[in-house]
Design a protein around this motif. Structure first.
Motif: not given
Ligand SMILES: Nc1ncnc2c1ncn2[C@@H]1O[C@H](COP(=O)(O)OP(=O)(O)O)[C@@H](O)[C@H]1O
Ligand code: SF4
Ligand SMILES: [Mg+2]
Lengths: 434, 369
Positions: B352-355, B359-364
């Motif tokens: 899935v997307g996200g950088s 690590p705090e970014t999760s699935t969009t």
């Protein structure tokens, strides 16, 4: 005995006139800090952390309610309190005809069949010395729902298939250490659903998992919800997954819900200044264009000594008179100003004000005494200078009176008011602006 | 969404959980032998072999010993008093005209009985009390800790003597009394270790998870805490076994241990041999003394070897060089990821997307509803 307990398991008639699965009213969880037994004996309790401080909402049947907030905002504590895993210090959690906090641990146990939890760290949530078959099947034994091992295995196999741990035979005799994070979380989910629960509180269920399996686990949870008629409380600090996953979202700040409403409303028209700040912090889908987290100022305050008035006011760009400005807000303001000055100017200004410790007490009035060799007029002039340097600073709106008096400068702030959660359009929000 | 299998089909599974449990136990027992190295391994192996020999002697004592432990004549002929080692009495006879060799062999049996009995009692009592105190906490914990600490602070031999003295009226001067006396000495050690690991283990998420499942306290203690807090018990047990042999001998030597009519005991024999040494009669003291030394040494070797291997604070890991794969500038990412975890490999494709850097970014939303 077990049959008697079984009969007690409440299941408020599904789809009845009353659509709320759980009604939470003014729930409080306060933790006593540093209160030694001696101190408590003499009534001099230590500090209190208000992890959850007056939370009210209805949990609707078959919805996914997101609890969103920064770390330390009380999400986990609220989730645990809903399940009776932590004893609230006040308020109600009504489930069917029962008020869960008023039940003893023993009387709560039968309810646990219907109320389950999924933990943040799947590696920690499984007993390292129990194989998957025993771990997933143990709830059945605890509640005496299976007569023998064959029966237990059947149910375990069924649950593991449901969560996609296939081929099941390969997993039955595995130990948690043999599984990947995603597989462990699937096992935890299998253990949670094997009792046929109504409510699943999922505490950041994907935050410890590998990026690549996060979406898979969320999809699995949606499948389970659809197939098993589940209600979810989904705890996260991550608005992106909340937007994807939740029907309603409650934004938490320092133990309170500051805004709650349908997900689309919250995301398309955020009302509370904190929600707005959080939404600005969501990273764009394009990783190259990460929007920085731009909460206006400061850190999340100490939960043991929350700000007066609206607890968000020290960081709120829209704060005004009523928001509860207080003496503690002056210090960061002055320190911020001094950071920008050169050394001589700093020394001069720092010497003007004597002791800054009087600024650490929460109050709406303070007397700033001048430093050695300075007069109250100097102090007043300094404060005025700070004001002129940044007249837009919301703090100045809160200052009711600023004048030299008896050899010191008195600063009075407007009395603040704690905003209550009020309906505003399609959502409810706790902010004086609405 | 169809639920897809997350791992590839592998070899057929042995469907007998019974066998796999036995295999697992064997695996656990073999662990220290496989993981140890150098001196630790030598101690472990020598200790195990010596202990094994002693156990064999104890088990087959009736076959090995030519006479009974309290036999003073054979076929009407009385044994000589303090007779020199000879063809009929390999280790000679002592002042009570007992056959020293037989006494030593039967003594092994006594030691084994007492030590096993004492250890079993100690472990059961110490572990149960430690588990309960650590889990329940509160005043019960405080009282138990106080009692155990005072027992621990008490001179151990004195404690054993007091207990033996108190129990000798009811249980007699036999194996049971000796075992009980030794038990009292060693309980506090197990209690402490188990209580302290329980206190920390009960904070673990899996314990709260068990509570969330509706498990009552006794189930949490027996199924979730027990196996995780007794990890260090085997090490203490082997070290204590060595110690217990010494304590038993000391009790016997001082005359508070097993009475000569009940069973053969090396410490008692040593005591009776005291006067012989001055008159050049060496065999009555040397053989039982050697037996004590040998058994204590054997058990200490096992204990120290285990300790050295299993105790992470003492362990010097064998350092293996880390082999990094050669760097390939244009290699596809998949090559860098170990594929053992099939789920990782599979899910990457539908990633899935996200950088990935954050690590705090999760699935969009592309995660796809
Ligand atoms: N057992 C506890 N004892 C004392 N304070 C606690 C305890 N659990 C949580 N807290 C405090 O309560 C606040 C809320 O914690 P938590 O519910 O874990 O927040 P979140 O899950 O949103 O990160 C924090 O300030 C935390 O330090
Ligand atoms: S009440 Fe509203 S405007 Fe005032 S500080 Fe709080 S959030 Fe900001
Ligand atoms: Mg949390």
């Amino acid at each position: 005995m077990p049959t008697k307990l079984d009969a007690q398991v409440p299941s408020s008639a599904p789809g009845g006139a009353d659509d709320a699965l759980m009604k939470v009213r003014d729930l409080q969880v306060h933790y006593a800090l540093r209160g030694s037994s001696m101190g408590r004996l003499f009534g001099a309790g230590g500090d209190v952390v208000k992890a959850v401080d007056g939370v009210t909402f209805d949990l609707r049947r078959r919805e996914v309610l997101g609890l969103v907030g920064e770390s330390g905002s009380g999400k986990t504590t609220l989730g645990r309190a809903l399940l009776g895993l932590v004893r609230p210090t006040g308020g109600e959690v009504r489930y069917g005809e029962h008020d869960l906090p008023s039940l003893s641990e023993r009387r709560l146990r039968p309810f646990r069949r219907k109320l389950q939890m999924v933990f943040q760290d799947p590696s920690a949530a499984l007993n390292p010395s129990m194989d998957i078959e025993a771990a997933v099947g143990h709830p059945l034994q605890i509640h005496k729902l299976v007569a023998n091992r064959t029966e237990r295995r059947e149910r375990v196999v069924e649950a593991l298939e449901r969560v996609g741990l296939a081929p099941v035979e390969r997993f039955l005799s595995k130990y948690p250490s043999d599984l990947s994070g995603g597989q462990k979380q699937r096992a935890v989910l299998a253990r949670a659903i094997i009792l046929g629960p109504e409510l699943l509180v999922a505490d950041e269920p994907i935050s410890m998992l590998d990026m690549s399996v996060r979406a898979k686990i969320l999809e699995l949870m949606l499948d389970l919800k659809r197939d098993l008629d589940l209600t979810y409380v989904y705890i996260t600090h991550d608005l992106a997954t909340a937007k994807f996953f939740c029907d309603r979202v409650a934004i938490m700040y320092l133990g309170r819900i500051v805004e709650i409403g349908p997900t689309e409303e919250i995301f398309s028209d955020p009302k509370h200044p904190y929600t707005k700040a959080l939404l600005r912090a969501i990273p764009e889908p394009d990783p190259g264009a990460l929007v920085p987290r731009d909460l206006p100022r400061g850190e999340i305050p100490d939960a043991a000594a929350p700000p007066l008035g609206c607890s968000f006011h020290p960081r709120c760009p829209a704060a005004f008179e009523k928001c509860g400005w207080e003496t503690r807000d002056l210090r960061p303001l002055l320190e911020q100003r001094w950071l920008g000055l050169d050394e001589d100017a700093y020394d001069a200004e720092r010497a003007t004000i004597g002791n800054l410790d009087s600024l650490d007490v929460p109050a709406h009035q303070v007397r700033l005494s001048p430093g050695r060799g300075r007069g109250p007029g100097d102090v007043e002039a300094l404060v005025q200078r700070a004001r002129e340097a940044d007249p837009q600073e919301p703090l100045w709106k809160g200052v009711k009176r600023l004048e030299a008096q008896d050899g010191a400068v008195a600063v009075d702030f407007h009395e603040g008011e704690d905003p209550r959660l009020r309906p505003a359009g399609a959502v409810e929000v706790a902010c004086h602006l609405y | 969404m169809a639920i897809t299998p997350t791992v590839e089909v592998g070899e057929p599974q042995h469907d007998s959980t019974h066998r796999s449990r036995l295999a697992r136990i064997a695996f656990v027992i073999a662990t220290p032998y496989r993981q140890s190295a150098g001196i630790a391994r030598a101690m472990l192996v020598v200790g195990t072999v010596l202990t094994g020999l002693m156990v064999l002697v104890a088990v087959f004592a009736p076959l090995i010993a030519p006479y009974d432990f309290d036999q003073v004549s054979d076929g009407g002929a009385r044994f000589p008093k303090q007779g020199e080692p000879s063809g009929t009495h390999w280790f000679g006879t002592n002042v009570q005209t007992f056959d020293v060799f037989s006494r030593v062999v039967w003594g092994a049996r006594t030691e084994l009985k007492v030590v096993l009995m004492a250890l079993a009692l100690t472990i059961v009592i110490g572990v149960v009390l430690g588990l309960v105190a650590g889990f329940v906490g509160g005043w019960l914990d405080r009282i138990l800790v106080l009692i155990m600490d005072s027992l621990f602070a008490f001179p151990y031999l004195l404690l054993a003597i007091v207990v033996a003295f108190l129990l000798s009226d009811k249980l007699g001067g036999g194996v049971t009394t000796a075992a009980a006396a030794i038990t009292a000495v060693y309980i506090p050690q197990y209690f402490r270790v188990v209580r302290n690991s329980t206190v920390s283990a009960k904070e673990a998420t899996y314990v709260e998870a068990a509570r969330a499942l509706g498990a009552p306290p006794h189930i949490i203690m027996s199924r979730y805490l027990f196996t995780n807090v007794i990890q260090s018990v085997p090490v203490i047990a082997t070290l204590n076994a060595a110690d217990a042999v010494g304590t038993l001998a000391a009790l016997g030597f001082l005359g508070y241990g097993i009475q000569p009519t009940e069973a053969a005991e090396w410490g008692y024999d040593l005591n009776r041999a005291m006067d012989d040494a001055t008159s050049g009669i060496w065999w009555t003291a040397v053989y039982p003394g050697l037996a004590i030394v040998l058994l204590v040494m054997a058990l200490t070797f096992v204990g120290e070897g285990l300790n050295e291997t299993l105790n992470p604070t003492l362990r010097v890991r064998r350092l293996l060089p880390v082999v990094l794969p050669p760097r390939q500038p244009a290699a596809p990412v998949e090559n860098a990821i170990p594929v053992e975890k099939a789920e990782v490999g599979r899910d990457r494709r539908t990633g899935v997307g996200g950088s990935p850097a954050d690590p705090e970014t999760s699935t969009t939303e592309e995660g796809g509803r």
